[in-house]
Design an enzyme around this catalytic site. Structure first.
Site, PDB file in Angstrom:
ATOM      1  CE1 TYR A  87       8.695  14.706  -2.700  1.00  0.00           C
ATOM      2  CE2 TYR A  87       9.784  14.969  -0.666  1.00  0.00           C
ATOM      3  CZ  TYR A  87       8.666  15.120  -1.246  1.00  0.00           C
ATOM      4  OH  TYR A  87       7.379  15.839  -0.974  1.00  0.00           O
ATOM      5  CE  LYS A 134      -1.855  12.770 -13.931  1.00  0.00           C
ATOM      6  NZ  LYS A 134      -3.409  13.301 -13.672  1.00  0.00           N
ATOM      7  CG  ASP A 163      -5.654  12.891 -11.062  1.00  0.00           C
ATOM      8  OD1 ASP A 163      -5.171  12.020 -11.219  1.00  0.00           O
ATOM      9  OD2 ASP A 163      -6.077  13.745 -12.050  1.00  0.00           O
ATOM     10  CG  ASP A 184       5.518  14.863   1.481  1.00  0.00           C
ATOM     11  OD1 ASP A 184       5.050  14.809   2.505  1.00  0.00           O
ATOM     12  OD2 ASP A 184       6.109  15.728   1.058  1.00  0.00           O
TER      13      ASP A 184
END
Ligand code: NAD
Length: 345
Positions: free
Chosen positions: A129, A181, A215, A239
């Site tokens: 971001y 991740k 995920d 988010d």
């Protein structure tokens, strides 16, 4: 000590755009019924501020938040195009609001999931971001390649992990799940994972720690959300997961958020300005009211926060106490009346 005998706490109140003024009006009335713990300083931001004064985020609003360190904010419309930066992102940066806290709890029984009680802690200033994006032209295509740079720092990762574990201790939560991740983004989210693990070791015996790849976490949130308690993640993953979590408890109309920094905290509903229903008395003020309850917690006014949550729960538990988005027909303002009546007993 009653709130009436206590000095009021100065706080900035931003009505915002679209449905903002309608739901902020309810918040003001409900807070009056709670004993007016805050002395509101009304300030503008968003499209209405741009139209009236030429600035989406006027200096007077920033000054007020600098002074009070506390703001309750209605949703803001950021004009599409024209190079305007999101006011919400500007506020986060201006006050270094590094932690975004989004609790989600089942309020209305009979939905898809019962007894959900989760808190998502999202890093609010770093990651993908930061907005370092550019295109690479090839031949006659100026946008042949798009690139974005994510930035995570050890200091930022440590700060958000510490916040999540401290939050868990303070709120008697049993577990923090670190979501990453790092199997693919080995540097960007590997640094976050490594640092969060180090922080977690300092809480051994007090808070359980757990890890998930983002995920897998998304799938498990659908299959068995009850296994989670507090989740901490980087900006983009946080988010996405926080909206997914809001979906478990009835959608954005019920989701509050807190943006917390060392010197200021800004509380808001997760939803936007809902221009499609603005001015029609259809807006559900619950998310902003629940954000107000988070602000009361932040100010140490736990009794008031509890009273407010109990009143919201009680009104929403009745079929006649639901706004249009929840399948009911009560108007925004009548919903406020039901709440104030209940609070005044
Ligand atoms: P939105 O959240 O405003 O609306 C999505 C849908 O949910 C709409 O159908 C709307 O009617 C409904 N909805 C939202 N809040 C509701 C409520 N309290 N009660 C009943 N129904 C509600 O999202 P959007 O349409 O994508 O965005 C509209 C504007 O809001 C955009 O300008 C966007 O930039 C802005 N926005 C602001 C914030 C913020 O200030 N924190 C957050 C998200 C979007």
């Amino acid at each position: 000590m009653t709130t009436a005998s206590r000095n009021k706490i100065p706080a900035t109140l931003i009505p915002g755009d679209g449905i903002g003024p309608e739901i902020v009006d309810v918040v003001e009335r409900v807070f009056d019924a709670l004993g007016s713990p805050y002395e509101w300083e009304r300030r503008q931001a968003g499209l209405n501020a741009l139209e009236q004064g030429g600035d989406l985020l006027p200096e007077a609003t920033l000054d007020s938040i600098r002074r009070t360190g506390l703001a309750l904010k209605g949703p803001l419309t950021t004009p599409v195009g024209g190079g305007f930066r999101s006011v919400n992102v500007r506020l986060r940066e201006a006050f270094q609001l590094y932690a975004n806290v989004r609790p989600a709890r089942t309020i209305i029984p009979g939905g898809r999931y019962e007894n959900i009680d989760l808190v998502l802690v999202r890093e609010n200033l770093e990651g993908l971001y930061v907005g370092h994006e550019h295109y690479v032209p090839i031949d006659d295509d100026p946008h042949a390649v798009a690139m974005a740079t994510g930035i995570n720092t050890r200091a930022g990762s440590r700060r958000i992990a510490q916040f999540a574990f401290d939050y868990a201790v303070r709120n008697r939560r049993r577990k923090v799940t670190i979501v990453h991740k790092a199997n693919v983004l080995k540097a960007l989210t590997g640094l976050f994972l490594e640092t969060a693990r180090q922080v977690a070791s300092g809480y051994e015996g007090r808070v359980e720690v757990d890890e998930r790849i983002v995920d897998a976490c998304a799938m498990q949130l659908v299959l068995n959300p009850w296994q989670f308690d507090v989740i901490v993640s980087t900006n983009l993953f946080g988010d996405i997961l926080s909206d997914q979590i809001a979906g478990l408890v009835g959608g954005l109309g019920m989701a509050p958020g807190a943006n917390i920094g060392d010197k200021a905290a800004i509380f808001e509903a997760v939803h936007g300005s809902a221009p499609d229903i603005a001015g029609q008395g259809k807006a559900n003020p619950s998310a902003l009211l629940l954000a107000g309850a988070l602000m009361l917690d932040h100010s140490g006014l736990f009794n008031e926060a509890q009273r407010l949550r109990a009143a919201i729960d009680a009104v929403l538990a009745t079929d006649s106490g639901r706004t249009h988005d929840l399948g009911g027909s009560v108007s925004t303002s009548a919903f406020g009346d039901l709440l104030t009546e209940r609070l005044r007993g």
